[in-house]
Design a protein around this motif. Structure first.
Motif, PDB file in Angstrom:
ATOM      1  N   ASN A   1       0.826  -1.216   0.000  1.00  0.00           N
ATOM      2  CA  ASN A   1       0.000   0.000   0.000  1.00  0.00           C
ATOM      3  C   ASN A   1       0.858   1.264   0.000  1.00  0.00           C
ATOM      4  O   ASN A   1       0.505   2.274   0.581  1.00  0.00           O
ATOM      5  CB  ASN A   1      -0.944   0.003   1.206  1.00  0.00           C
ATOM      6  CG  ASN A   1      -0.185   0.023   2.514  1.00  0.00           C
ATOM      7  OD1 ASN A   1       1.027  -0.068   2.536  1.00  0.00           O
ATOM      8  ND2 ASN A   1      -0.907   0.141   3.602  1.00  0.00           N
ATOM      9  N   PHE A   2       1.956   1.219  -0.700  1.00  0.00           N
ATOM     10  CA  PHE A   2       2.925   2.300  -0.791  1.00  0.00           C
ATOM     11  C   PHE A   2       2.336   3.479  -1.550  1.00  0.00           C
ATOM     12  O   PHE A   2       1.829   3.334  -2.648  1.00  0.00           O
ATOM     13  CB  PHE A   2       4.159   1.750  -1.503  1.00  0.00           C
ATOM     14  CG  PHE A   2       5.351   2.626  -1.481  1.00  0.00           C
ATOM     15  CD1 PHE A   2       5.943   2.998  -0.294  1.00  0.00           C
ATOM     16  CD2 PHE A   2       5.920   3.066  -2.663  1.00  0.00           C
ATOM     17  CE1 PHE A   2       7.078   3.793  -0.273  1.00  0.00           C
ATOM     18  CE2 PHE A   2       7.047   3.843  -2.661  1.00  0.00           C
ATOM     19  CZ  PHE A   2       7.625   4.214  -1.466  1.00  0.00           C
ATOM     20  N   ASN A  33       7.546   9.418   0.201  1.00  0.00           N
ATOM     21  CA  ASN A  33       6.856   8.168  -0.109  1.00  0.00           C
ATOM     22  C   ASN A  33       6.578   7.462   1.211  1.00  0.00           C
ATOM     23  O   ASN A  33       7.473   7.321   2.036  1.00  0.00           O
ATOM     24  CB  ASN A  33       7.714   7.288  -1.011  1.00  0.00           C
ATOM     25  CG  ASN A  33       8.081   7.994  -2.297  1.00  0.00           C
ATOM     26  OD1 ASN A  33       7.284   8.684  -2.905  1.00  0.00           O
ATOM     27  ND2 ASN A  33       9.323   7.835  -2.713  1.00  0.00           N
ATOM     28  N   VAL A  34       5.327   7.019   1.397  1.00  0.00           N
ATOM     29  CA  VAL A  34       4.918   6.451   2.681  1.00  0.00           C
ATOM     30  C   VAL A  34       4.170   5.144   2.446  1.00  0.00           C
ATOM     31  O   VAL A  34       3.328   5.053   1.552  1.00  0.00           O
ATOM     32  CB  VAL A  34       3.994   7.431   3.442  1.00  0.00           C
ATOM     33  CG1 VAL A  34       3.644   6.879   4.808  1.00  0.00           C
ATOM     34  CG2 VAL A  34       4.622   8.800   3.563  1.00  0.00           C
ATOM     35  N   SER A  71      10.367   6.898   2.516  1.00  0.00           N
ATOM     36  CA  SER A  71      11.489   7.140   1.615  1.00  0.00           C
ATOM     37  C   SER A  71      11.247   8.481   0.933  1.00  0.00           C
ATOM     38  O   SER A  71      10.153   9.035   0.988  1.00  0.00           O
ATOM     39  CB  SER A  71      11.641   6.017   0.584  1.00  0.00           C
ATOM     40  OG  SER A  71      10.547   5.995  -0.295  1.00  0.00           O
ATOM     41  N   VAL A  72      12.291   8.979   0.300  1.00  0.00           N
ATOM     42  CA  VAL A  72      12.207  10.249  -0.409  1.00  0.00           C
ATOM     43  C   VAL A  72      12.228   9.944  -1.902  1.00  0.00           C
ATOM     44  O   VAL A  72      12.908   9.011  -2.353  1.00  0.00           O
ATOM     45  CB  VAL A  72      13.381  11.167  -0.021  1.00  0.00           C
ATOM     46  CG1 VAL A  72      13.317  12.489  -0.768  1.00  0.00           C
ATOM     47  CG2 VAL A  72      13.382  11.420   1.480  1.00  0.00           C
ATOM     48  N   PHE A  73      11.500  10.729  -2.674  1.00  0.00           N
ATOM     49  CA  PHE A  73      11.468  10.578  -4.131  1.00  0.00           C
ATOM     50  C   PHE A  73      12.911  10.472  -4.637  1.00  0.00           C
ATOM     51  O   PHE A  73      13.773  11.247  -4.224  1.00  0.00           O
ATOM     52  CB  PHE A  73      10.748  11.786  -4.754  1.00  0.00           C
ATOM     53  CG  PHE A  73      10.550  11.681  -6.228  1.00  0.00           C
ATOM     54  CD1 PHE A  73       9.610  10.812  -6.747  1.00  0.00           C
ATOM     55  CD2 PHE A  73      11.310  12.447  -7.090  1.00  0.00           C
ATOM     56  CE1 PHE A  73       9.419  10.715  -8.116  1.00  0.00           C
ATOM     57  CE2 PHE A  73      11.130  12.350  -8.460  1.00  0.00           C
ATOM     58  CZ  PHE A  73      10.183  11.491  -8.966  1.00  0.00           C
ATOM     59  N   GLU A 128      -5.337   9.737   5.873  1.00  0.00           N
ATOM     60  CA  GLU A 128      -5.649   8.687   4.894  1.00  0.00           C
ATOM     61  C   GLU A 128      -4.479   7.724   4.707  1.00  0.00           C
ATOM     62  O   GLU A 128      -4.682   6.541   4.469  1.00  0.00           O
ATOM     63  CB  GLU A 128      -6.033   9.297   3.531  1.00  0.00           C
ATOM     64  CG  GLU A 128      -7.351  10.027   3.532  1.00  0.00           C
ATOM     65  CD  GLU A 128      -7.247  11.446   4.100  1.00  0.00           C
ATOM     66  OE1 GLU A 128      -6.123  12.003   4.145  1.00  0.00           O
ATOM     67  OE2 GLU A 128      -8.273  11.981   4.531  1.00  0.00           O
ATOM     68  N   ILE A 129      -3.274   8.236   4.809  1.00  0.00           N
ATOM     69  CA  ILE A 129      -2.084   7.387   4.664  1.00  0.00           C
ATOM     70  C   ILE A 129      -2.006   6.400   5.824  1.00  0.00           C
ATOM     71  O   ILE A 129      -1.617   5.248   5.652  1.00  0.00           O
ATOM     72  CB  ILE A 129      -0.808   8.261   4.665  1.00  0.00           C
ATOM     73  CG1 ILE A 129      -0.795   9.170   3.467  1.00  0.00           C
ATOM     74  CG2 ILE A 129       0.446   7.406   4.713  1.00  0.00           C
ATOM     75  CD1 ILE A 129      -0.445   8.519   2.179  1.00  0.00           C
TER      76      ILE A 129
END
Length: 140
Positions: free
Chosen positions: A44-45, A63-64, A74-76, A123-124
């Motif tokens: 569900n990334f 990015n979660v 993580s970072v883009f 929501e995340i």
């Protein structure tokens, strides 16, 4: 324009850039010492999210993902130089509070060690409801 003046501008730019990089990576590096991961992102990334890690607000570059093990961050890739992916276990969360904005419901998560705050959209974190309940947190 004298040559020495141009050299001073270049030196100022290099020093300013180095300071900004150190400040932006400070809290991420503190987290990476404990929570660095080599695992792939969970199913569900969610990519290009907005959120904060410590002092730094990641505008559409965070990015979660949520798994039974914890929160994956993580970072883009274009902006991730020196910022490895993190997997923060649920047990590392000390406190959660609601931080509602004008149009977005968010949560502020306080970590036990190191003392860093994360701010993520509600929501995340919705898939994490059961994992947070297991840690004693009520869904707000």
């Amino acid at each position: 324009m004298p040559k020495s003046l141009r050299w001073e501008y270049v030196a100022f730019y290099v020093v300013t850039t180095a300071v900004v990089v150190v400040v932006f990576r400070h809290n991420w590096n503190r987290l990476a010492k404990l929570y660095r991961t080599h695992e792939p992102p969970p199913p569900n990334f969610s990519r290009m999210e907005r959120g904060s890690v410590g002092w730094v607000y990641y505008k559409s570059t965070l990015n979660v993902g949520v798994s039974s093990k914890g929160i994956y961050l993580s970072v883009f890739p274009l902006f991730s130089f020196g910022s490895p992916p993190l997997l923060i276990p649920w047990s590392a969360i000390e406190k959660i509070e609601s931080v509602n904005g004008l149009f977005v419901d968010r949560f502020r998560l306080y970590l036990r060690e190191p003392k860093v705050k994360l701010i993520l959209r509600k929501e995340i974190l919705a898939p994490a409801k059961e994992y947070l309940a297991a840690q004693g947190f009520e869904w707000i």
